[in-house]
Design an enzyme around this catalytic site. Structure first.
Site, PDB file in Angstrom:
ATOM      1  N   SER A  68      42.106  39.302  41.020  1.00 30.87           N
ATOM      2  CA  SER A  68      40.912  39.670  40.266  1.00 30.87           C
ATOM      3  C   SER A  68      39.758  40.024  41.200  1.00 30.87           C
ATOM      4  O   SER A  68      38.693  40.426  40.738  1.00 30.87           O
ATOM      5  CB  SER A  68      40.485  38.494  39.384  1.00 30.87           C
ATOM      6  OG  SER A  68      40.243  37.363  40.210  1.00 30.87           O
ATOM      7  N   TYR A  78      38.737  36.070  36.083  1.00 31.30           N
ATOM      8  CA  TYR A  78      39.823  35.909  35.126  1.00 31.30           C
ATOM      9  C   TYR A  78      39.730  34.549  34.444  1.00 31.30           C
ATOM     10  O   TYR A  78      40.228  34.363  33.335  1.00 31.30           O
ATOM     11  CB  TYR A  78      41.177  36.053  35.827  1.00 31.30           C
ATOM     12  CG  TYR A  78      41.653  37.481  35.992  1.00 31.30           C
ATOM     13  CD1 TYR A  78      40.896  38.575  35.560  1.00 31.30           C
ATOM     14  CD2 TYR A  78      42.892  37.745  36.564  1.00 31.30           C
ATOM     15  CE1 TYR A  78      41.366  39.879  35.711  1.00 31.30           C
ATOM     16  CE2 TYR A  78      43.372  39.036  36.699  1.00 31.30           C
ATOM     17  CZ  TYR A  78      42.609  40.098  36.282  1.00 31.30           C
ATOM     18  OH  TYR A  78      43.086  41.389  36.413  1.00 31.30           O
ATOM     19  N   CYS A 137      47.031  35.533  42.525  1.00 29.40           N
ATOM     20  CA  CYS A 137      46.000  34.917  41.699  1.00 29.40           C
ATOM     21  C   CYS A 137      46.670  33.870  40.829  1.00 29.40           C
ATOM     22  O   CYS A 137      47.573  34.191  40.041  1.00 29.40           O
ATOM     23  CB  CYS A 137      45.357  35.992  40.829  1.00 29.40           C
ATOM     24  SG  CYS A 137      44.176  35.340  39.621  1.00 29.40           S
ATOM     25  N   CYS A 161      43.594  28.296  43.895  1.00 28.17           N
ATOM     26  CA  CYS A 161      42.909  29.564  43.616  1.00 28.17           C
ATOM     27  C   CYS A 161      42.867  30.274  44.948  1.00 28.17           C
ATOM     28  O   CYS A 161      42.475  29.673  45.966  1.00 28.17           O
ATOM     29  CB  CYS A 161      41.504  29.326  43.079  1.00 28.17           C
ATOM     30  SG  CYS A 161      40.496  30.829  42.995  1.00 28.17           S
ATOM     31  N   HIS A 178      40.985  32.363  46.189  1.00 24.97           N
ATOM     32  CA  HIS A 178      39.667  32.516  46.815  1.00 24.97           C
ATOM     33  C   HIS A 178      39.336  31.345  47.750  1.00 24.97           C
ATOM     34  O   HIS A 178      38.565  31.497  48.696  1.00 24.97           O
ATOM     35  CB  HIS A 178      38.571  32.592  45.752  1.00 24.97           C
ATOM     36  CG  HIS A 178      38.470  33.934  45.081  1.00 24.97           C
ATOM     37  ND1 HIS A 178      39.411  34.405  44.209  1.00 24.97           N
ATOM     38  CD2 HIS A 178      37.515  34.895  45.163  1.00 24.97           C
ATOM     39  CE1 HIS A 178      39.051  35.601  43.774  1.00 24.97           C
ATOM     40  NE2 HIS A 178      37.894  35.920  44.336  1.00 24.97           N
TER      41      HIS A 178
HETATM   42  N1  DGL Z   1      41.916  34.347  42.854  1.00 21.78           N
HETATM   43  C1  DGL Z   1      41.943  33.885  41.484  1.00 21.78           C
HETATM   44  C2  DGL Z   1      42.876  32.658  41.397  1.00 21.78           C
HETATM   45  O1  DGL Z   1      43.706  32.461  42.290  1.00 21.78           O
HETATM   46  C3  DGL Z   1      40.548  33.924  41.015  1.00 21.78           C
HETATM   47  C4  DGL Z   1      39.986  33.381  39.848  1.00 21.78           C
HETATM   48  C5  DGL Z   1      39.262  34.188  38.787  1.00 21.78           C
HETATM   49  O2  DGL Z   1      39.330  35.422  38.743  1.00 21.78           O
HETATM   50  O3  DGL Z   1      38.664  33.490  37.960  1.00 21.78           O
HETATM   51  O4  DGL Z   1      42.900  31.911  40.459  1.00 21.78           O
END
Ligand code: DGL
Length: 265
Positions: free
Chosen positions: A12, A43, A75, A189, A191
């Site tokens: 995302s 997301y 993700c 996550c 990120h």
């Molecule tokens: N990188 C996503 C994950 O691993 C991001 C979260 C999001 O878009 O809320 O969950």
């Protein structure tokens, strides 16, 4: 499987770069498309049915345009709900990113493990099932973070970094001390590994943070085989918002490409 595969890495936003870098190191000969649906970020805020429809819709077009040999859903928030729909509709191999509960519980000495993910990821049935199947005698604490991924996106877009207090507030529930202390925290996550140094610095005591990216790269090698010698692959990135965060992408060795993808607003 083709000798010089095209691998699509999907997230995302920028978090999937933490997975991309491991997969690209494992298959430097492959051609990569890094696809960020940042027009849909976060997301975490999307209802499950809307998220599935959005991601499946994007893949309709991505597969037609890029003909990838394999896709990595980098993700957790997407993988924990979209993988069955993607696998049912498309013949492509999909490698998902899901909370690394099994290796975390295998590694924990105190048997106290925390899973730090988006609120959506920790609420998913998929995550609950991983705990039922793999946590064994471990006490697992689920911590849904509302803001951490957004802090990463904002900073990488050139904004001010989140303060220590803001980050501490998001991670504090991971640290349980009931006579035994949490010793292992799953970064659920993609990120969060981008904040790893700060997560380490701000932890009230040392813990082992588990980043699933190396395991994902191994899974890609299982499916595609080892790299072809003496070929350097290409890497480009597409953002559904139309933005191109060149500085970040350059750090990861990726070229940004201003390509519009319909169906993502
Ligand atoms: N990188 C996503 C994950 O691993 C991001 C979260 C999001 O878009 O809320 O969950």
């Amino acid at each position: 499987m083709t000798a010089h595969p095209t691998i699509l890495v999907f997230d995302s936003g920028l978090g999937g770069l933490t997975v991309y870098r491991e997969v690209a190191a494992a298959r430097p000969d492959a051609d990569f498309v890094y696809f960020a649906d940042d027009a849909g970020f976060p997301y975490n805020a999307l209802a499950e049915t809307a998220l599935v429809a959005r991601v499946v819709g994007l893949f309709d077009e991505l597969i037609a345009s890029h003909r990838p040999d394999l896709a990595v859903i980098a993700c957790n928030t997407a993988s924990t709900i979209t993988l069955p729909g993607l696998r049912e509709k498309f013949a492509l191999p999909f490698v998902g990113t899901v909370p690394a509960i099994k290796p975390a519980c295998a590694a924990s000495v105190t048997r106290h493990v925390s899973v730090l993910g988006t609120q959506a990821t920790v609420a998913r049935e998929y995550t609950r099932a991983l705990i039922r199947d793999f946590a064994k005698d471990c006490q697992v604490t689920l911590v849904g973070s509302k803001n951490l991924a957004g802090y990463v996106e904002a900073e990488l877009a050139g904004g001010a970094p989140a303060s220590d207090e803001q980050i501490r507030a998001e991670i504090a529930p991971c640290f349980v001390d009931d006579g035994k202390r949490t010793d292992t925290v799953v970064l659920a996550c993609t990120h969060y590994p981008l904040l790893r140094d700060r997560l380490t610095k701000l932890a009230p005591w040392p813990v082992n943070y588990i980043d699933p990216a190396p395991a994902i790269a191994r899974r890609v090698l299982d499916l595609l085989g080892p790299p072809a010698p003496s070929r350097a692959g290409t890497s480009r990135a597409i953002f559904t918002s139309g933005r191109a965060p060149h500085a970040v992408l350059t750090r990861f060795g990726i070229e940004a490409q201003p390509t519009a993808v319909s169906g993502a607003n």
